[in-house]
Scaffold this motif. Structure first.
Motif, short mmCIF file in Angstrom:
data_model
loop_
_atom_site.label_atom_id
_atom_site.label_comp_id
_atom_site.label_asym_id
_atom_site.label_seq_id
_atom_site.Cartn_x
_atom_site.Cartn_y
_atom_site.Cartn_z
N CYS A 23 0.85 -1.19 0.00
CA CYS A 23 0.00 0.00 0.00
C CYS A 23 0.89 1.24 0.00
CB CYS A 23 -0.89 -0.03 1.24
SG CYS A 23 -1.96 1.39 1.46
N ASP A 24 0.56 2.22 -0.82
CA ASP A 24 1.28 3.48 -0.86
C ASP A 24 0.32 4.62 -0.57
OD1 ASP A 24 2.67 1.74 -3.37
OD2 ASP A 24 4.03 2.65 -1.92
N TYR A 25 0.82 5.68 0.05
CA TYR A 25 -0.03 6.82 0.32
C TYR A 25 0.71 8.09 -0.08
CZ TYR A 25 2.68 7.19 4.69
OH TYR A 25 3.69 7.30 5.61
N THR A 26 -0.07 9.14 -0.33
CA THR A 26 0.55 10.38 -0.78
C THR A 26 0.39 11.52 0.22
OG1 THR A 26 -1.49 10.97 -1.95
CG2 THR A 26 0.20 9.79 -3.21
N ASN A 27 -0.60 11.41 1.11
CA ASN A 27 -0.91 12.49 2.04
C ASN A 27 0.01 12.41 3.26
OD1 ASN A 27 -2.06 14.34 3.83
ND2 ASN A 27 -4.14 13.87 3.19
N SER A 28 0.88 13.38 3.42
CA SER A 28 1.83 13.35 4.53
C SER A 28 1.16 13.62 5.88
CB SER A 28 2.94 14.36 4.29
OG SER A 28 2.39 15.65 4.12
N MET A 29 -0.13 14.01 5.85
CA MET A 29 -0.86 14.23 7.10
C MET A 29 -1.34 12.92 7.71
SD MET A 29 -0.69 17.42 7.60
CE MET A 29 -1.90 17.70 8.88
N PHE A 30 -1.32 11.84 6.94
CA PHE A 30 -1.75 10.55 7.48
C PHE A 30 -0.75 10.08 8.52
CE2 PHE A 30 -5.26 10.41 4.97
CZ PHE A 30 -5.12 10.04 3.65
N ASP A 31 -1.26 9.69 9.69
CA ASP A 31 -0.35 9.21 10.72
C ASP A 31 -0.89 7.97 11.44
OD1 ASP A 31 -1.09 12.09 12.87
OD2 ASP A 31 -2.35 10.46 12.13
N THR A 63 1.63 -9.09 10.32
CA THR A 63 2.57 -8.04 10.67
C THR A 63 2.42 -6.91 9.67
OG1 THR A 63 4.16 -9.66 11.51
CG2 THR A 63 4.99 -7.45 11.08
N VAL A 64 2.34 -5.69 10.18
CA VAL A 64 2.30 -4.53 9.30
C VAL A 64 3.60 -3.76 9.47
CG1 VAL A 64 0.97 -3.20 11.02
CG2 VAL A 64 1.05 -2.44 8.65
N PHE A 65 4.19 -3.39 8.34
CA PHE A 65 5.42 -2.61 8.31
C PHE A 65 5.11 -1.24 7.71
CE2 PHE A 65 8.45 -5.91 9.36
CZ PHE A 65 7.83 -7.09 8.98
N LEU A 66 5.70 -0.21 8.30
CA LEU A 66 5.50 1.15 7.81
C LEU A 66 6.84 1.78 7.50
CD1 LEU A 66 3.70 3.65 7.28
CD2 LEU A 66 3.92 4.19 9.72
N ASN A 67 6.97 2.29 6.28
CA ASN A 67 8.16 3.04 5.86
C ASN A 67 7.70 4.46 5.56
OD1 ASN A 67 10.25 4.28 4.41
ND2 ASN A 67 10.91 2.36 3.50
N LYS A 68 7.87 5.34 6.55
CA LYS A 68 7.34 6.69 6.42
C LYS A 68 8.02 7.49 5.33
CE LYS A 68 7.80 7.61 10.84
NZ LYS A 68 7.95 6.24 11.41
N SER A 69 9.33 7.30 5.20
CA SER A 69 10.05 8.10 4.20
C SER A 69 9.59 7.74 2.79
CB SER A 69 11.56 7.88 4.34
OG SER A 69 11.88 6.52 4.15
N ALA A 70 9.22 6.49 2.60
CA ALA A 70 8.74 6.04 1.29
C ALA A 70 7.23 6.15 1.18
CB ALA A 70 9.17 4.61 1.02
N LYS A 71 6.56 6.52 2.26
CA LYS A 71 5.09 6.55 2.30
C LYS A 71 4.54 5.21 1.82
CE LYS A 71 4.26 11.53 1.94
NZ LYS A 71 5.62 12.04 1.71
N HIS A 72 5.02 4.17 2.43
CA HIS A 72 4.67 2.81 2.01
C HIS A 72 4.42 1.94 3.22
CE1 HIS A 72 4.83 -0.87 -0.46
NE2 HIS A 72 5.52 -1.38 0.54
N LEU A 73 3.37 1.13 3.14
CA LEU A 73 3.19 0.12 4.17
C LEU A 73 2.86 -1.22 3.53
CD1 LEU A 73 -0.16 0.48 6.09
CD2 LEU A 73 0.43 2.09 4.32
N SER A 74 3.11 -2.25 4.30
CA SER A 74 2.84 -3.59 3.79
C SER A 74 2.28 -4.46 4.90
CB SER A 74 4.10 -4.21 3.19
OG SER A 74 5.11 -4.34 4.15
N LEU A 75 1.50 -5.42 4.48
CA LEU A 75 0.93 -6.41 5.40
C LEU A 75 1.51 -7.76 5.03
CD1 LEU A 75 -1.20 -7.26 7.56
CD2 LEU A 75 -2.79 -7.62 5.65
N HIS A 76 2.11 -8.41 6.01
CA HIS A 76 2.66 -9.74 5.82
C HIS A 76 1.79 -10.74 6.57
CE1 HIS A 76 7.03 -8.47 4.69
NE2 HIS A 76 6.16 -7.56 4.30
N ILE A 77 1.44 -11.81 5.89
CA ILE A 77 0.68 -12.89 6.51
C ILE A 77 1.52 -14.15 6.36
CG2 ILE A 77 -1.49 -14.16 6.57
CD1 ILE A 77 -2.75 -11.89 4.91
#
Lengths: 115, 115
Positions: A23-31, A63-77
């Motif tokens: 998943c990728d996001y563009t809004n830097s206000m998302f936290d 497990t969810v991983f968040l990479n803020k600098s890349a505005k990317h998150l992933s879900l691992h099952i």
């Protein structure tokens, strides 16, 4: 303008292997970020979430991983099970913004776990 | 306990007709949300109710859309003079307090088809 993007509409994995949904996001206000799971004819159900102050959150096989600098998150099952077959939605909100209550969703990824 | 319920589960209508969609939130939940999911899209926020506060209508796509929440419980989403682009699954969610990190519980949705 999609603020939350799930670029893979579908994913197939073998039972017992790892499923990785992106998943990728563009809004830097998302936290604050969430993953929802949806079976046909049912509403989405909450799966796991992560705050922007963390880079990883684990709950059992998920497990969810968040990479803020890349505005990317992933879900691992892991390990994936046939019962995990569903549509997975990534969602985000901005806790510190005025629109904190509403969720912004991606378009979903259909996961199929093959027995 | 009972989850969020929505009625009808399916609605087929002719272009130009008005429709009403109903949502019964989880008892005791003060916050209620409406979303819609068009084909191939993620869930799109429509409107949010919190207690006796004025609703957040920022997601309503046009003035043909309106919603009420009577007595702080049941909500009705009304679409006037329906158009074919209104065809979607309309999802209702509720949360305990409407707090930013509150989990939203979704109903099964109403599938609206405008012919």
């Amino acid at each position: 303008d999609q603020q939350v993007k799930q670029n893979s509409p579908s994913l197939s994995v073998q039972e017992g292997r790892i499923s990785i949904l992106n998943c990728d996001y563009t809004n830097s206000m998302f936290d604050y970020f969430l993953w929802y799971k949806k079976y046909p004819a049912e509403g989405p159900t909450f799966l796991i979430s992560i705050s922007s102050i963390k880079d990883k959150n684990e709950d059992g096989r998920f497990t969810v991983f968040l990479n803020k600098s890349a505005k990317h998150l992933s879900l691992h099952i892991v390990p994936s099970q046939p019962g995990d077959s569903a549509v997975y939605f990534c969602a985000a909100k901005g806790l510190s913004s005025g629109s904190a209550r509403q969720l912004t969703f991606g378009s979903g990824t259909q996961l199929t776990v093959l027995p | 306990g009972a989850g969020v319920s929505q009625s009808p589960s399916n609605k087929v209508t002719e272009k130009g007709k008005d429709v009403e969609l109903r949502c019964d939130p989880i008892s005791g939940h003060t916050a209620l949300y409406w979303y819609r999911q068009s084909l191939g899209q993620g869930l799109e926020f429509l409107i949010y109710f919190q207690g006796n506060s004025a609703p957040d209508k920022s997601g309503l796509p046009s003035d043909r859309f309106s919603a009420e929440r009577t007595g702080g419980s049941v909500s009705t989403l009304t679409i006037q003079r329906t158009q074919q682009e209104d065809s979607a699954v309309y999802l209702c969610a509720s949360s305990l307090t409407g707090g930013a990190s509150d989990e939203q519980f979704f109903g099964p949705g109403t599938r609206l088809t405008v012919l």
